[in-house]
Design a protein around this motif. Structure first.
Motif, mmCIF file in Angstrom:
data_model
loop_
_atom_site.group_PDB
_atom_site.id
_atom_site.type_symbol
_atom_site.label_atom_id
_atom_site.label_comp_id
_atom_site.label_asym_id
_atom_site.label_seq_id
_atom_site.Cartn_x
_atom_site.Cartn_y
_atom_site.Cartn_z
ATOM 1 N N PHE A 183 0.991 -1.043 0.470
ATOM 2 C CA PHE A 183 -0.271 0.271 -0.001
ATOM 3 C C PHE A 183 1.055 1.491 0.086
ATOM 4 N N ASP A 184 0.928 1.959 1.036
ATOM 5 C CA ASP A 184 1.883 3.303 1.158
ATOM 6 C C ASP A 184 2.962 3.363 2.156
ATOM 7 N N GLN A 185 3.830 1.447 2.410
ATOM 8 C CA GLN A 185 4.413 1.809 2.234
ATOM 9 C C GLN A 185 5.642 0.822 1.679
ATOM 10 N N ALA A 186 6.458 0.450 2.236
ATOM 11 C CA ALA A 186 7.824 0.090 1.603
ATOM 12 C C ALA A 186 8.695 -0.970 2.484
ATOM 13 N N ALA A 187 8.763 -1.640 2.135
ATOM 14 C CA ALA A 187 9.661 -2.908 3.385
ATOM 15 C C ALA A 187 11.553 -2.941 2.097
ATOM 16 N N ALA A 188 12.632 -2.962 2.877
ATOM 17 C CA ALA A 188 13.720 -3.367 2.129
ATOM 18 C C ALA A 188 14.892 -4.203 3.550
ATOM 19 N N ARG A 189 15.551 -4.839 2.250
ATOM 20 C CA ARG A 189 16.044 -5.562 3.266
ATOM 21 C C ARG A 189 17.466 -6.126 2.373
ATOM 22 N N THR A 190 18.817 -5.828 2.402
ATOM 23 C CA THR A 190 20.422 -6.505 2.526
ATOM 24 C C THR A 190 20.532 -7.557 3.210
ATOM 25 N N GLY A 191 21.475 -8.409 2.683
ATOM 26 C CA GLY A 191 22.657 -9.032 3.571
ATOM 27 C C GLY A 191 21.498 -9.553 4.266
ATOM 28 N N LEU A 192 22.109 -9.445 5.380
ATOM 29 C CA LEU A 192 22.090 -11.092 6.393
ATOM 30 C C LEU A 192 20.619 -10.055 8.000
ATOM 31 N N ARG A 193 20.021 -11.150 7.792
ATOM 32 C CA ARG A 193 18.968 -11.000 9.306
ATOM 33 C C ARG A 193 20.099 -11.674 10.768
ATOM 34 N N ASP A 194 19.466 -11.085 11.607
ATOM 35 C CA ASP A 194 20.544 -11.194 12.640
ATOM 36 C C ASP A 194 20.943 -13.075 12.782
ATOM 37 N N HIS A 195 19.974 -14.107 12.742
ATOM 38 C CA HIS A 195 19.689 -15.159 12.782
ATOM 39 C C HIS A 195 20.458 -15.558 11.583
ATOM 40 N N GLU A 196 20.343 -15.389 10.256
ATOM 41 C CA GLU A 196 21.351 -15.757 9.452
ATOM 42 C C GLU A 196 22.419 -15.438 9.750
ATOM 43 N N ALA A 197 23.277 -14.648 10.260
ATOM 44 C CA ALA A 197 24.909 -14.263 10.477
ATOM 45 C C ALA A 197 25.146 -14.929 11.086
ATOM 46 N N ALA A 198 24.494 -15.110 12.652
ATOM 47 C CA ALA A 198 24.201 -16.076 13.065
ATOM 48 C C ALA A 198 24.881 -17.839 12.600
ATOM 49 N N ALA A 199 24.153 -17.862 11.567
ATOM 50 C CA ALA A 199 24.466 -19.133 11.496
ATOM 51 C C ALA A 199 25.061 -19.297 10.927
ATOM 52 N N ALA A 200 25.461 -18.324 10.212
ATOM 53 C CA ALA A 200 26.620 -18.504 8.654
ATOM 54 C C ALA A 200 28.236 -18.327 10.119
ATOM 55 N N GLY A 201 28.005 -18.622 11.298
ATOM 56 C CA GLY A 201 29.433 -17.857 11.842
ATOM 57 C C GLY A 201 29.898 -16.576 12.283
ATOM 58 N N PHE A 202 29.377 -15.486 12.077
ATOM 59 C CA PHE A 202 29.355 -14.433 12.001
ATOM 60 C C PHE A 202 28.629 -14.029 13.914
ATOM 61 N N ASP A 203 29.534 -12.843 14.588
ATOM 62 C CA ASP A 203 29.101 -12.613 15.987
ATOM 63 C C ASP A 203 27.602 -11.148 15.774
ATOM 64 N N PRO A 204 27.102 -11.425 15.363
ATOM 65 C CA PRO A 204 25.389 -10.477 14.897
ATOM 66 C C PRO A 204 25.065 -9.441 16.150
ATOM 67 N N VAL A 205 25.178 -8.025 16.249
ATOM 68 C CA VAL A 205 24.431 -7.554 16.626
ATOM 69 C C VAL A 205 23.335 -6.601 15.846
ATOM 70 N N THR A 206 22.647 -6.539 16.162
ATOM 71 C CA THR A 206 21.544 -6.187 15.651
ATOM 72 C C THR A 206 20.425 -4.837 16.760
ATOM 73 N N VAL A 207 20.543 -3.498 15.929
ATOM 74 C CA VAL A 207 20.324 -2.344 16.561
ATOM 75 C C VAL A 207 19.036 -1.862 16.171
ATOM 76 N N GLU A 208 17.869 -1.797 16.651
ATOM 77 C CA GLU A 208 17.140 -0.689 15.991
ATOM 78 C C GLU A 208 17.047 0.175 15.977
ATOM 79 N N SER A 209 16.605 1.390 15.080
ATOM 80 C CA SER A 209 16.513 3.128 15.685
ATOM 81 C C SER A 209 15.444 3.327 14.407
ATOM 82 N N HIS A 210 15.190 4.774 14.820
ATOM 83 C CA HIS A 210 14.552 5.462 14.145
ATOM 84 C C HIS A 210 14.996 7.117 13.383
ATOM 85 N N ALA A 211 14.840 7.325 12.252
ATOM 86 C CA ALA A 211 14.992 8.263 11.599
ATOM 87 C C ALA A 211 14.066 9.027 10.540
ATOM 88 N N ASP A 212 13.852 9.942 10.475
ATOM 89 C CA ASP A 212 13.264 10.764 9.855
ATOM 90 C C ASP A 212 13.822 10.854 8.073
#
Ligand SMILES: Cc1cc2nc3c(=O)[nH]c(=O)nc-3n(C[C@H](O)[C@H](O)[C@H](O)COP(=O)(O)OP(=O)(O)OC[C@H]3O[C@@H](n4cnc5c(N)ncnc54)[C@H](O)[C@@H]3O)c2cc1C
Length: 265
Positions: free
Chosen positions: A146-175
């Protein structure tokens, strides 16, 4: 966020619900499609629909290739090297039927139009005597709801962990641009980085369709593609004028939020 946008447009969202049957009333009865489902708790749900879209994922149809002796790889797709060559002499494969080289995790199955075009070009060049390699995918995607867009690139947290990285995911907001200038929109961001190395591993964005979500995920994709750290994203020289952006672009504010929380100086 997606659920809320769908609901605000009158879409009822039922998750954890299995469709068991789709039928159509006999002539003279209600001719709409009757969808019968069962929720996770076992309750029966029935809805009438004008149109039913069956969206069950993508599976490569590789029977012919397999019968010809092609080796199969991730999720049963045709195994190819970075030159899109199969194990069979003079047989190349590209697109939804073939494995995809992912820049962060190696061989995977990631059927996307963007990938199919690049792999097709590599396969075409190599079929005519060239020597090209597919540079790799990051699974970069954007979708409008509808009026929103959702996008991703690269790995999500669990995918990064499964690939052997040591991921930290931080949510934030900006205008998307300076709030004092009319028409600004809030963007919700999730930045995933590797705590050991500071490397940017993944970004997810959600915001208004006019908030340049696609442009911003492409900045993140470019950064991940070239192995940048989250900190380095903050140093990028990005454009700014109040009606269109901020001195720190939203993506840089997301990177700074990650650095503050995951790797405090
Ligand atoms: C609804 C939908 C939306 C999508 N949206 C996006 C998007 O927004 N962004 C994105 O990046 N990707 C998107 N994709 C994915 C993208 O469309 C595919 O990744 C891309 O089309 C794959 O290209 P391809 O050439 O490998 O396969 P296809 O485009 O599927 O082409 C395969 C062709 O082979 C033909 N064929 C099959 N079997 C035979 C046979 N035995 N003999 C002769 N011909 C045969 C088929 O008819 C078809 O024309 C979307 C896909 C769908 C279904």
């Amino acid at each position: 966020l997606v659920h809320a946008e769908l609901a605000s447009h009158g879409v009822e969202v039922l998750t954890g619900t299995t469709v068991e049957a789709i039928s159509k009333g006999a002539p003279g009865e209600d001719r709409r499609l009757r969808v019968e489902a069962v929720t996770a708790s076992g309750a029966a749900v029935t809805r009438l629909a004008d149109l039913v879209l069956v969206v069950v994922g993508v599976r490569p149809d590789t029977e012919l290739a397999k019968a010809a002796g092609a080796e199969l790889g991730a999720r049963g797709s045709i195994a190819v090297d970075r030159g899109m060559r199969t194990n069979l002499p003079d047989v190349l494969a590209a697109g939804d039927c073939a494995t995809t080289y992912h820049r962060l995790i190696g061989e995977t199955y990631l059927p996307l139009g963007t990938t199919a075009h690049k792999q097709g070009r590599v396969a075409g060049e190599n079929a005519t005597g060239g020597n090209r390699e597919f540079a790799g995918s990051l699974g970069t995607q954007v979708v409008k709801i509808f009026d929103q867009a959702a996008a991703r690139t690269g790995l999500r947290d669990h995918e990064a962990a499964a690939a052997g990285f040591d991921p930290v995911t931080v949510e934030s907001h900006a205008d998307d641009h300076k709030a004092y200038y009319p028409g600004s929109h809030r963007i919700t961001m999730r930045v995933t980085g590797d705590q050991r190395t500071g490397r940017l591993l993944g970004v997810q964005l959600f915001g208004h369709k006019h908030a340049e979500i696609a442009k911003r995920i492409d900045i993140a994709a470019t950064a991940i593609f070239h192995g940048m750290t989250v900190d380095a994203v903050s140093d990028l020289d990005l454009s700014y004028t109040p009606p269109l952006g901020s001195p720190w672009d939203a993506i840089q504010i997301g990177a700074q939020a990650w650095s503050r929380q995951a790797r405090p100086r």
